[in-house]
Design a protein around this motif. Structure first.
Motif, PDB file in Angstrom:
ATOM      1  N   GLY A   7       0.815  -1.204   0.000  1.00 45.54           N
ATOM      2  CA  GLY A   7       0.000   0.000   0.000  1.00 45.54           C
ATOM      3  C   GLY A   7       0.846   1.249   0.000  1.00 45.54           C
ATOM      4  N   VAL A   8       0.398   2.259  -0.721  1.00 44.84           N
ATOM      5  CA  VAL A   8       1.123   3.523  -0.825  1.00 44.84           C
ATOM      6  C   VAL A   8       0.249   4.652  -0.300  1.00 44.84           C
ATOM      7  CG1 VAL A   8       2.238   5.165  -2.367  1.00 44.84           C
ATOM      8  CG2 VAL A   8       2.452   2.705  -2.796  1.00 44.84           C
ATOM      9  N   PRO A   9       0.551   5.188   0.879  1.00 47.34           N
ATOM     10  CA  PRO A   9      -0.228   6.307   1.403  1.00 47.34           C
ATOM     11  C   PRO A   9       0.261   7.638   0.831  1.00 47.34           C
ATOM     12  CG  PRO A   9       1.423   5.664   3.005  1.00 47.34           C
ATOM     13  CD  PRO A   9       1.562   4.713   1.840  1.00 47.34           C
ATOM     14  N   ARG A  10      -0.553   8.651   0.989  1.00 47.25           N
ATOM     15  CA  ARG A  10      -0.143  10.015   0.629  1.00 47.25           C
ATOM     16  C   ARG A  10       0.886  10.491   1.649  1.00 47.25           C
ATOM     17  NH1 ARG A  10      -1.920  14.628   2.785  1.00 47.25           N
ATOM     18  NH2 ARG A  10      -3.681  13.559   3.780  1.00 47.25           N
ATOM     19  N   GLU A  11       1.949  11.142   1.173  1.00 50.09           N
ATOM     20  CA  GLU A  11       2.953  11.694   2.073  1.00 50.09           C
ATOM     21  C   GLU A  11       2.356  12.892   2.812  1.00 50.09           C
ATOM     22  OE1 GLU A  11       6.129  10.440   2.620  1.00 50.09           O
ATOM     23  OE2 GLU A  11       5.371   8.764   1.397  1.00 50.09           O
ATOM     24  N   LEU A  37      -2.213  -1.183  -3.574  1.00 56.01           N
ATOM     25  CA  LEU A  37      -3.243  -0.255  -3.116  1.00 56.01           C
ATOM     26  C   LEU A  37      -2.631   1.141  -3.061  1.00 56.01           C
ATOM     27  CD1 LEU A  37      -4.635  -2.277  -0.059  1.00 56.01           C
ATOM     28  CD2 LEU A  37      -5.512  -2.290  -2.407  1.00 56.01           C
ATOM     29  N   ILE A  38      -3.339   2.120  -3.565  1.00 61.60           N
ATOM     30  CA  ILE A  38      -2.882   3.511  -3.542  1.00 61.60           C
ATOM     31  C   ILE A  38      -3.918   4.341  -2.790  1.00 61.60           C
ATOM     32  CG2 ILE A  38      -2.241   5.530  -4.925  1.00 61.60           C
ATOM     33  CD1 ILE A  38      -0.316   3.287  -5.413  1.00 61.60           C
ATOM     34  N   GLU A  39      -3.463   5.107  -1.798  1.00 56.05           N
ATOM     35  CA  GLU A  39      -4.409   5.991  -1.125  1.00 56.05           C
ATOM     36  C   GLU A  39      -4.927   7.023  -2.130  1.00 56.05           C
ATOM     37  OE1 GLU A  39      -4.859   9.187   2.555  1.00 56.05           O
ATOM     38  OE2 GLU A  39      -2.893   8.279   2.156  1.00 56.05           O
ATOM     39  N   THR A  40      -6.201   7.284  -2.074  1.00 61.15           N
ATOM     40  CA  THR A  40      -6.818   8.245  -2.984  1.00 61.15           C
ATOM     41  C   THR A  40      -6.069   9.582  -2.951  1.00 61.15           C
ATOM     42  OG1 THR A  40      -8.960   7.219  -2.571  1.00 61.15           O
ATOM     43  CG2 THR A  40      -8.966   9.411  -3.574  1.00 61.15           C
ATOM     44  N   GLY A  41      -5.631  10.035  -4.117  1.00 61.28           N
ATOM     45  CA  GLY A  41      -4.936  11.313  -4.233  1.00 61.28           C
ATOM     46  C   GLY A  41      -3.465  11.273  -3.865  1.00 61.28           C
ATOM     47  N   ALA A  42      -2.907  10.087  -3.622  1.00 58.32           N
ATOM     48  CA  ALA A  42      -1.521  10.002  -3.156  1.00 58.32           C
ATOM     49  C   ALA A  42      -0.518  10.567  -4.146  1.00 58.32           C
ATOM     50  CB  ALA A  42      -1.158   8.550  -2.835  1.00 58.32           C
ATOM     51  N   GLY A  43      -0.790  10.430  -5.442  1.00 58.39           N
ATOM     52  CA  GLY A  43       0.175  10.865  -6.440  1.00 58.39           C
ATOM     53  C   GLY A  43      -0.119  12.218  -7.060  1.00 58.39           C
ATOM     54  N   SER A  44      -1.155  12.890  -6.607  1.00 61.19           N
ATOM     55  CA  SER A  44      -1.591  14.113  -7.280  1.00 61.19           C
ATOM     56  C   SER A  44      -0.552  15.223  -7.244  1.00 61.19           C
ATOM     57  CB  SER A  44      -2.905  14.614  -6.679  1.00 61.19           C
ATOM     58  OG  SER A  44      -2.758  14.885  -5.288  1.00 61.19           O
ATOM     59  N   ALA A  45       0.200  15.342  -6.152  1.00 62.09           N
ATOM     60  CA  ALA A  45       1.209  16.406  -6.056  1.00 62.09           C
ATOM     61  C   ALA A  45       2.374  16.176  -7.008  1.00 62.09           C
ATOM     62  CB  ALA A  45       1.719  16.525  -4.627  1.00 62.09           C
ATOM     63  N   ALA A  46       2.542  14.922  -7.445  1.00 61.23           N
ATOM     64  CA  ALA A  46       3.589  14.599  -8.417  1.00 61.23           C
ATOM     65  C   ALA A  46       3.009  14.428  -9.818  1.00 61.23           C
ATOM     66  CB  ALA A  46       4.321  13.321  -8.001  1.00 61.23           C
ATOM     67  N   TRP A  47       1.749  14.848  -9.994  1.00 62.32           N
ATOM     68  CA  TRP A  47       1.065  14.853 -11.290  1.00 62.32           C
ATOM     69  C   TRP A  47       0.681  13.466 -11.781  1.00 62.32           C
ATOM     70  CZ3 TRP A  47      -0.357  19.536 -11.226  1.00 62.32           C
ATOM     71  CH2 TRP A  47       0.503  20.550 -10.815  1.00 62.32           C
TER      72      TRP A  47
END
Length: 372
Positions: A7-11, A37-47
């Protein structure tokens, strides 16, 4: 057949834009039989959008669902207190956990049965672990960005320019520390057209510096019996107080002649060595720029620097404490970091099971000698 779920959470650290896995890495892990599993929005800051992750084969979920289902949680930096408390016994936390700076966090997690894998403990001397070396991948990004940050703050040209109005001399750049970040800063400054000089306590680094077209700065070394520039675990050793004073005195005269100084010297688990004193800063010309890549809460290479803070000093010198440069280049840094994690997971996952074998030198190093 058993399947490992990561799982990958948002930093959650303020200003941190990186994410532990990118969609490209998700696809590779799914091919290896690992669920993601990716937390919703986890990658948004990195586009990276949730749709990007879903298309690559991941499932986007809320944080509490991620913690309940993941066998291993992948992060970039140490989790905050709330995120750490959400982890459960039997899980494995993987990231740049900085146990030397956060011993209480690691001790608490292990006490609750959470196993920790800290990528910053990986020895650079293990050739078969190079693909997992996250410190190197992030240092590459930081060195590249440091040169760009310096160029942006410098109010003159970096290359020599000849026009009808005359010729402009190239900027004189000094890079202190010729590790991974320093070498990338040298290469980037050279590509921008600057004249670059570099210094490192390790005499063996001369060849690498000169191969990039820079000049190696010769200053007196510590007495031979004290082992100048000896490397430990792939890093330069910490100099004694006397050696540091002699080094700074020799550097001061050269610093005063430079337009840009980029400092990159760090010793893992220790306070960064002080290389540029306040006196040296006062002797620099107005308009000069100093970028301290080692700036941290415990100090930096430049006296008075603070992480993520820019000051224009009384003499007109711009001092930049570059505390989190990889985060400022989040897409590239996240992509490089994710590839490190893919290599690590391919090493640790065997027949659908996450195996932490203390007899394996890579695993033992990453766990800091702890046993599962």
């Amino acid at each position: 057949m058993a399947t490992v779920t990561v799982g990958v959470p948002r930093e959650r650290t303020p200003g941190e834009r990186r994410v532990a896995l990118v969609p490209e890495a998700v696809a590779l892990l799914r091919t290896a039989g690992i669920d993601v599993l990716i937390e919703t929005g986890a990658g948004s800051a990195a586009w990276f959008t949730d749709a990007d992750y879903t298309a690559a084969g991941a499932e986007t979920v809320p944080f509490d669902v991620l913690c309940a289902r993941a066998d291993a949680v992948l992060c970039v930096g140490p989790p905050d207190a709330d995120s750490a408390r959400a982890l459960r016994s039997g899980q494995t936390l993987v990231g740049l956990l900085e146990p030397a700076r956060h011993p209480g966090l690691v001790r608490d997690l292990r006490g609750r049965g959470v196993r920790t894998i800290s990528l910053d403990l990986l020895p650079r001397t293990l050739s078969r672990a190079q693909a997992m070396d996250a410190l190197t991948s992030q240092a590459n990004v930081a060195g590249y960005k440091a040169a760009l940050v310096a160029a942006e703050a410098y109010d003159r040209f970096l290359p020599m320019l000849t026009t009808a109005a005359g010729t402009t001399r190239p900027a004189q750049v000094l890079v202190l520390g010729a590790g991974v970040a320093g070498l990338q800063a040298i290469a980037t400054a050279r590509r921008l057209g600057a004249v670059v000089t570099a210094y490192d306590v390790r005499p063996a680094s001369r060849g690498e510096v000169e191969s990039l077209g820079a000049r190696f700065l010769d200053i007196p070394s510590p007495p031979p019996q004290e082992g100048p520039g000896i490397e430990r675990g792939g890093y330069a050793r910490e100099l004694t107080a006397g050696e540091q004073r002699a080094q700074r005195a020799a550097l001061d005269a050269h610093i005063a002649r430079c337009d840009i100084v980029i400092t990159t010297a760090q010793v893992p688990g220790r306070r960064p060595p002080l290389l540029v004193s306040r006196d040296a800063l006062k002797r620099m010309r107005p308009g000069s720029v100093v970028v301290d890549l080692a700036a941290s809460g415990s100090g930096g290479n430049v006296e008075g620097s603070e992480p993520d803070k820019t000051d224009v000093l009384e003499g007109g010198v711009t001092l930049i404490g570059a505390g989190r440069l990889p985060s400022a280049t989040a897409t590239a840094a996240s992509t490089a970091y994710a590839r490190n994690l893919v290599a690590l997971l391919r090493h640790l996952v065997r027949d659908g099971v996450l195996v932490l074998d203390p007899a394996d030198e890579i695993t033992a190093a990453l766990m800091g000698g702890d046993t599962p």
